[in-house]
Design a protein around this motif. Sequence first.
Motif, PDB file in Angstrom:
ATOM      1  N   ASP A 139     -17.045  -0.225  -0.582  1.00 28.48           N
ATOM      2  CA  ASP A 139     -16.720  -1.218   0.437  1.00 28.48           C
ATOM      3  C   ASP A 139     -15.220  -1.456   0.382  1.00 28.48           C
ATOM      4  O   ASP A 139     -14.711  -2.070  -0.553  1.00 28.48           O
ATOM      5  N   GLY A 140     -14.499  -0.973   1.381  1.00 29.60           N
ATOM      6  CA  GLY A 140     -13.045  -1.061   1.359  1.00 29.60           C
ATOM      7  C   GLY A 140     -12.493  -2.468   1.399  1.00 29.60           C
ATOM      8  O   GLY A 140     -11.327  -2.681   1.064  1.00 29.60           O
ATOM      9  N   LEU A 141     -13.315  -3.429   1.793  1.00 29.09           N
ATOM     10  CA  LEU A 141     -12.853  -4.815   1.864  1.00 29.09           C
ATOM     11  C   LEU A 141     -13.231  -5.615   0.622  1.00 29.09           C
ATOM     12  O   LEU A 141     -12.953  -6.813   0.557  1.00 29.09           O
ATOM     13  N   ASN A 142     -13.848  -4.964  -0.342  1.00 27.17           N
ATOM     14  CA  ASN A 142     -14.243  -5.611  -1.592  1.00 27.17           C
ATOM     15  C   ASN A 142     -13.359  -5.081  -2.713  1.00 27.17           C
ATOM     16  O   ASN A 142     -13.434  -3.903  -3.067  1.00 27.17           O
ATOM     17  N   ALA A 143     -12.513  -5.939  -3.261  1.00 25.21           N
ATOM     18  CA  ALA A 143     -11.547  -5.499  -4.270  1.00 25.21           C
ATOM     19  C   ALA A 143     -12.225  -4.905  -5.495  1.00 25.21           C
ATOM     20  O   ALA A 143     -11.724  -3.923  -6.068  1.00 25.21           O
ATOM     21  N   SER A 182     -15.219  -3.387  -5.618  1.00 23.95           N
ATOM     22  CA  SER A 182     -15.767  -2.084  -5.247  1.00 23.95           C
ATOM     23  C   SER A 182     -14.672  -1.015  -5.228  1.00 23.95           C
ATOM     24  O   SER A 182     -14.846   0.094  -5.761  1.00 23.95           O
ATOM     25  N   VAL A 183     -13.528  -1.347  -4.628  1.00 23.37           N
ATOM     26  CA  VAL A 183     -12.422  -0.390  -4.560  1.00 23.37           C
ATOM     27  C   VAL A 183     -11.893  -0.095  -5.958  1.00 23.37           C
ATOM     28  O   VAL A 183     -11.667   1.065  -6.330  1.00 23.37           O
ATOM     29  N   GLY A 184     -11.681  -1.143  -6.741  1.00 25.34           N
ATOM     30  CA  GLY A 184     -11.138  -0.954  -8.089  1.00 25.34           C
ATOM     31  C   GLY A 184     -12.027  -0.090  -8.958  1.00 25.34           C
ATOM     32  O   GLY A 184     -11.536   0.792  -9.678  1.00 25.34           O
ATOM     33  N   GLU A 185     -13.339  -0.320  -8.886  1.00 22.78           N
ATOM     34  CA  GLU A 185     -14.269   0.463  -9.703  1.00 22.78           C
ATOM     35  C   GLU A 185     -14.313   1.918  -9.253  1.00 22.78           C
ATOM     36  O   GLU A 185     -14.359   2.836 -10.092  1.00 22.78           O
ATOM     37  N   ALA A 186     -14.287   2.157  -7.937  1.00 26.08           N
ATOM     38  CA  ALA A 186     -14.350   3.532  -7.429  1.00 26.08           C
ATOM     39  C   ALA A 186     -13.115   4.328  -7.845  1.00 26.08           C
ATOM     40  O   ALA A 186     -13.216   5.483  -8.285  1.00 26.08           O
ATOM     41  N   VAL A 187     -11.932   3.721  -7.712  1.00 24.93           N
ATOM     42  CA  VAL A 187     -10.698   4.415  -8.087  1.00 24.93           C
ATOM     43  C   VAL A 187     -10.623   4.613  -9.589  1.00 24.93           C
ATOM     44  O   VAL A 187     -10.237   5.691 -10.073  1.00 24.93           O
ATOM     45  N   ALA A 188     -11.016   3.600 -10.355  1.00 22.97           N
ATOM     46  CA  ALA A 188     -10.968   3.709 -11.819  1.00 22.97           C
ATOM     47  C   ALA A 188     -11.906   4.802 -12.319  1.00 22.97           C
ATOM     48  O   ALA A 188     -11.569   5.536 -13.263  1.00 22.97           O
ATOM     49  N   ALA A 189     -13.065   4.933 -11.705  1.00 21.69           N
ATOM     50  CA  ALA A 189     -14.019   5.966 -12.123  1.00 21.69           C
ATOM     51  C   ALA A 189     -13.509   7.360 -11.790  1.00 21.69           C
ATOM     52  O   ALA A 189     -13.711   8.310 -12.553  1.00 21.69           O
ATOM     53  N   THR A 225     -11.034  -2.764  11.813  1.00 22.79           N
ATOM     54  CA  THR A 225      -9.980  -1.820  11.435  1.00 22.79           C
ATOM     55  C   THR A 225      -8.732  -2.546  10.954  1.00 22.79           C
ATOM     56  O   THR A 225      -8.091  -2.135   9.981  1.00 22.79           O
ATOM     57  N   ASN A 226      -8.380  -3.636  11.627  1.00 26.39           N
ATOM     58  CA  ASN A 226      -7.217  -4.398  11.181  1.00 26.39           C
ATOM     59  C   ASN A 226      -7.427  -4.981   9.788  1.00 26.39           C
ATOM     60  O   ASN A 226      -6.483  -5.073   8.999  1.00 26.39           O
ATOM     61  N   GLN A 227      -8.641  -5.372   9.469  1.00 24.67           N
ATOM     62  CA  GLN A 227      -8.948  -5.849   8.119  1.00 24.67           C
ATOM     63  C   GLN A 227      -8.765  -4.732   7.089  1.00 24.67           C
ATOM     64  O   GLN A 227      -8.211  -4.949   6.009  1.00 24.67           O
ATOM     65  N   HIS A 271      -6.088  -3.554  -1.353  1.00 26.82           N
ATOM     66  CA  HIS A 271      -7.017  -3.260  -2.452  1.00 26.82           C
ATOM     67  C   HIS A 271      -6.771  -1.865  -3.023  1.00 26.82           C
ATOM     68  O   HIS A 271      -6.788  -1.668  -4.252  1.00 26.82           O
ATOM     69  N   LEU A 272      -6.526  -0.890  -2.146  1.00 19.30           N
ATOM     70  CA  LEU A 272      -6.262   0.473  -2.622  1.00 19.30           C
ATOM     71  C   LEU A 272      -4.965   0.538  -3.423  1.00 19.30           C
ATOM     72  O   LEU A 272      -4.902   1.202  -4.476  1.00 19.30           O
TER      73      LEU A 272
END
Length: 306
Positions: free
Chosen positions: A53-57, A59-66, A99-101, A109-110
């Motif tokens: 979920d790109g709007l959930n910090a 979710s983004v943090g866990e995906a990138v860290a993994a 999209t703006n979000q 977040h990314l």
Amino acid sequence: MVMHVFVAGGSGVLGRRLVMQLVARGHQVTATTTSPAKLDLLAQLGAEGVVMDGLNAVSVGEAVAAARPDAIVNQMTGLSEAHAGKLNLRNADRYFAPTNQLRTKGMDHLLSAAEATGVSHVVTQSHASSNGIREGGWVKTEDDPLQVVEGTKALGHLEAAVVRAGGAALRYGAFYGPGANDDQVRMVRKRMFPIVGGGTGYFSWVHLDDAASATVLAVEQRAQGVFNIVDDEPAPVSDWLPHLARCAGAKPPRRLPAWLARLLAGEMLVGMMAEGRGFSNAKARRELGWEPRYPSWRQGFREELA
């Protein structure tokens, strides 16, 4: 050098083409989607799929860290009907809100995840079709500001944040190619896409595969700054729309006075089709060594709709 590339929004129309090209170049790819149903598709393209979920910090943090990638590419948008509903240019705020979000909170977040995991290079999707500043000449460079309209008003935040972090913002032109402008072609065939006024507004186009190839170059070269990723021929609506109709086997587009179009569809459409400014790709050709397969929409429309 083989890289591990994290493609946020990898199941989208452009994301899929990008994943294929990265894999073909030998890179390892982790690609995200919001839908578990699309994980099999990403696997078929050669990527490791992840639901994010790109709007959930978190979710983004866990995906990138993994994934622990070497580079991150942001291709997240919310323009599908499932996310944005049907396009209504009279209520563009609502349509472009998802999209703006993603271009503000999602991008932040990314970048935070990149910093936390030591990812030193980020590339993001930006936009350059008819949204050059509506003053002066008809063709704009990366030094010219963008016109602030619905759907592009978050681009300033996105571009500034990524460039400040040492990354690259790729201003893609209007997309065409598999799945990119099918609704537009259907409207042209039904003669529901008119030329407004004199059709004097300029647009810039880019084929999906050309946009993807420019993105691969930006990743591999660790490009920094803003680049217009458009074809060689910015052109007024009065040129490209009749050509699109011919290629689609349709009758010539109707003509609609600007005052009537304003009543029916609102100011946004009239502004684009009467006053839009296109873009130059000279910087991308020069600095990235990018050579689009389709240097003009004239050839591209004809081959795609043959």
